[in-house]
Design an enzyme around this catalytic site. Sequence first.
Site, PDB file in Angstrom:
ATOM      1  N   ARG A 150       0.822  -1.251  -0.063  1.00 41.33           N
ATOM      2  CA  ARG A 150       0.133   0.097  -0.167  1.00 41.33           C
ATOM      3  C   ARG A 150       0.693   1.296   0.068  1.00 41.33           C
ATOM      4  O   ARG A 150       1.903   1.441   0.184  1.00 41.33           O
ATOM      5  CB  ARG A 150      -0.844  -0.020   1.225  1.00 41.33           C
ATOM      6  CG  ARG A 150      -0.358   0.257   2.696  1.00 41.33           C
ATOM      7  CD  ARG A 150      -1.050   0.160   3.869  1.00 41.33           C
ATOM      8  NE  ARG A 150      -0.549   0.161   5.036  1.00 41.33           N
ATOM      9  CZ  ARG A 150       0.156   0.890   5.490  1.00 41.33           C
ATOM     10  NH1 ARG A 150       0.159   2.266   5.076  1.00 41.33           N
ATOM     11  NH2 ARG A 150       0.876   0.776   6.617  1.00 41.33           N
ATOM     12  N   SER A 151       0.286   2.467  -0.487  1.00 40.17           N
ATOM     13  CA  SER A 151       0.985   3.633  -0.394  1.00 40.17           C
ATOM     14  C   SER A 151       1.446   3.933   0.806  1.00 40.17           C
ATOM     15  O   SER A 151       0.722   4.206   1.840  1.00 40.17           O
ATOM     16  CB  SER A 151       0.147   4.668  -1.086  1.00 40.17           C
ATOM     17  OG  SER A 151       0.780   6.064  -1.188  1.00 40.17           O
ATOM     18  N   GLY A 152       2.678   4.474   1.124  1.00 38.72           N
ATOM     19  CA  GLY A 152       3.045   4.964   2.606  1.00 38.72           C
ATOM     20  C   GLY A 152       3.620   3.821   3.415  1.00 38.72           C
ATOM     21  O   GLY A 152       4.142   3.941   4.343  1.00 38.72           O
ATOM     22  N   VAL A 153       3.718   2.442   2.787  1.00 39.98           N
ATOM     23  CA  VAL A 153       4.231   1.142   3.710  1.00 39.98           C
ATOM     24  C   VAL A 153       5.709   1.477   3.883  1.00 39.98           C
ATOM     25  O   VAL A 153       6.188   0.783   4.762  1.00 39.98           O
ATOM     26  CB  VAL A 153       3.803  -0.028   2.863  1.00 39.98           C
ATOM     27  CG1 VAL A 153       4.533  -0.359   1.988  1.00 39.98           C
ATOM     28  CG2 VAL A 153       3.419  -1.121   3.925  1.00 39.98           C
ATOM     29  N   GLY A 154       6.356   2.074   3.031  1.00 40.42           N
ATOM     30  CA  GLY A 154       7.969   2.071   3.158  1.00 40.42           C
ATOM     31  C   GLY A 154       8.565   1.418   2.066  1.00 40.42           C
ATOM     32  O   GLY A 154       9.871   1.189   2.383  1.00 40.42           O
ATOM     33  N   LYS A 155       8.083   1.287   0.989  1.00 36.95           N
ATOM     34  CA  LYS A 155       8.697   0.798  -0.310  1.00 36.95           C
ATOM     35  C   LYS A 155       9.818   1.545  -0.754  1.00 36.95           C
ATOM     36  O   LYS A 155      11.087   0.929  -0.699  1.00 36.95           O
ATOM     37  CB  LYS A 155       7.968   0.415  -1.307  1.00 36.95           C
ATOM     38  CG  LYS A 155       6.797  -0.313  -0.959  1.00 36.95           C
ATOM     39  CD  LYS A 155       5.818  -0.679  -2.200  1.00 36.95           C
ATOM     40  CE  LYS A 155       5.173   0.748  -2.683  1.00 36.95           C
ATOM     41  NZ  LYS A 155       4.117   1.427  -2.001  1.00 36.95           N
ATOM     42  N   SER A 156       9.696   2.848  -0.696  1.00 35.88           N
ATOM     43  CA  SER A 156      10.864   3.694  -1.127  1.00 35.88           C
ATOM     44  C   SER A 156      11.892   3.638  -0.214  1.00 35.88           C
ATOM     45  O   SER A 156      13.210   3.815  -0.495  1.00 35.88           O
ATOM     46  CB  SER A 156      10.536   4.833  -1.721  1.00 35.88           C
ATOM     47  OG  SER A 156       9.434   5.345  -2.688  1.00 35.88           O
ATOM     48  N   ARG A 184       4.984 -19.260   7.225  1.00 38.19           N
ATOM     49  CA  ARG A 184       6.190 -19.421   8.596  1.00 38.19           C
ATOM     50  C   ARG A 184       7.394 -20.555   7.845  1.00 38.19           C
ATOM     51  O   ARG A 184       8.577 -20.209   8.154  1.00 38.19           O
ATOM     52  CB  ARG A 184       5.698 -19.963   9.786  1.00 38.19           C
ATOM     53  CG  ARG A 184       4.694 -18.725  10.335  1.00 38.19           C
ATOM     54  CD  ARG A 184       4.549 -18.726  11.528  1.00 38.19           C
ATOM     55  NE  ARG A 184       5.549 -18.861  12.581  1.00 38.19           N
ATOM     56  CZ  ARG A 184       5.511 -19.219  13.986  1.00 38.19           C
ATOM     57  NH1 ARG A 184       4.472 -19.723  14.520  1.00 38.19           N
ATOM     58  NH2 ARG A 184       6.811 -18.972  14.511  1.00 38.19           N
TER      59      ARG A 184
END
Length: 346
Positions: free
Chosen positions: A163-169, A251
């Site tokens: 999702r946008s803002g999840v920290g990909k960049s 897992r």
Amino acid sequence: MAMRRDAAVEVSRLLAEDSAALQLETLSDWGGLERLLTRPRIQKPGLALSGFVKHVYADRLQVLGLTEVDYLLSIGETEARAGLEAYCKRKLAAMALTRGLEPPPPLMELAREHGIPVLRTPLMTSSFISRVTRRLEELLSPRANIHGVLVDVLGVGLLLIGRSGVGKSEAALDLVLRGHRLVADDVVEVMIRPPDTIWGAATQLHQHHMEIRGMGILNITHLFGVAAVRDNKKIEVVVELSDLHEDDYDRLGTENNNWPILGVDIPLVRIPLRAGRNISSLIEVVARNQILKFRGIDSAREFQEKIATHIAMTTGTATPSDAPEEASPRQVSGQITGLVSLGEVE
């Protein structure tokens, strides 16, 4: 992810800057560069120069090499003109001469009469055919834009989604700081390369740039040098960063999850986000683990088989050779309901 396909390419695209490897120049001055090529395969005229044009496909690039030019020069002009007249009447998209050859006068005259653009390259015929076929495959292949980040980690192409803002960049920036390479940020343009591989690249506008919240747009080439970026990369693993619940991810690492891109299944790894987790380190391990899989080493399945064999031997239910290769801990024993560690097996 909306797929688009360029059903046709103008001849002028072969003369554009991004097609410089073809080393094409225009010999004709009567236009026609807006004519369309609809197939990546080229065609060598062969017998068509003698007038047999039944199997000439006008929407393919016609490539004339030393054999074709020598043939036209070795026969009389009247005979050459008769064959070329039938050939050019097929409304050809374009003709390309290789090896820097000079076109015979009848060819140029009839090409002008029918408005066919004539191109020339100094490349050897075989080299040119290889390059132009690859270029046309790129231009005509299905494409789509995906929201994500594409990075090259240890030579493995990883597409980060979430999702946008999840920290990909931010995770990608940390990977660049570790010496890995950015391909595309935010918008990844994907395409199929025959027979079934998916390649990704940045759009022309976003190339080599990255957006970091709170910092704005960063030019990665200026900050870290040309070694920190690359123009395109084959996508080999999709890494999903998401807020998963305990039971939503594998897992053991033995499930074969895939994420389809343009109809091609790409291996999918889900990384649940938790406070304090070093996401970039986990992504790097995904790449290292994929390299092992390329070499036929699957650590998770080897561990699973070892546990299954140990349980079978200690319970007396089977011999080592009878233990199922693909059985999961849940299948081997009804008492095992989750991840089995070595310390739990007695």
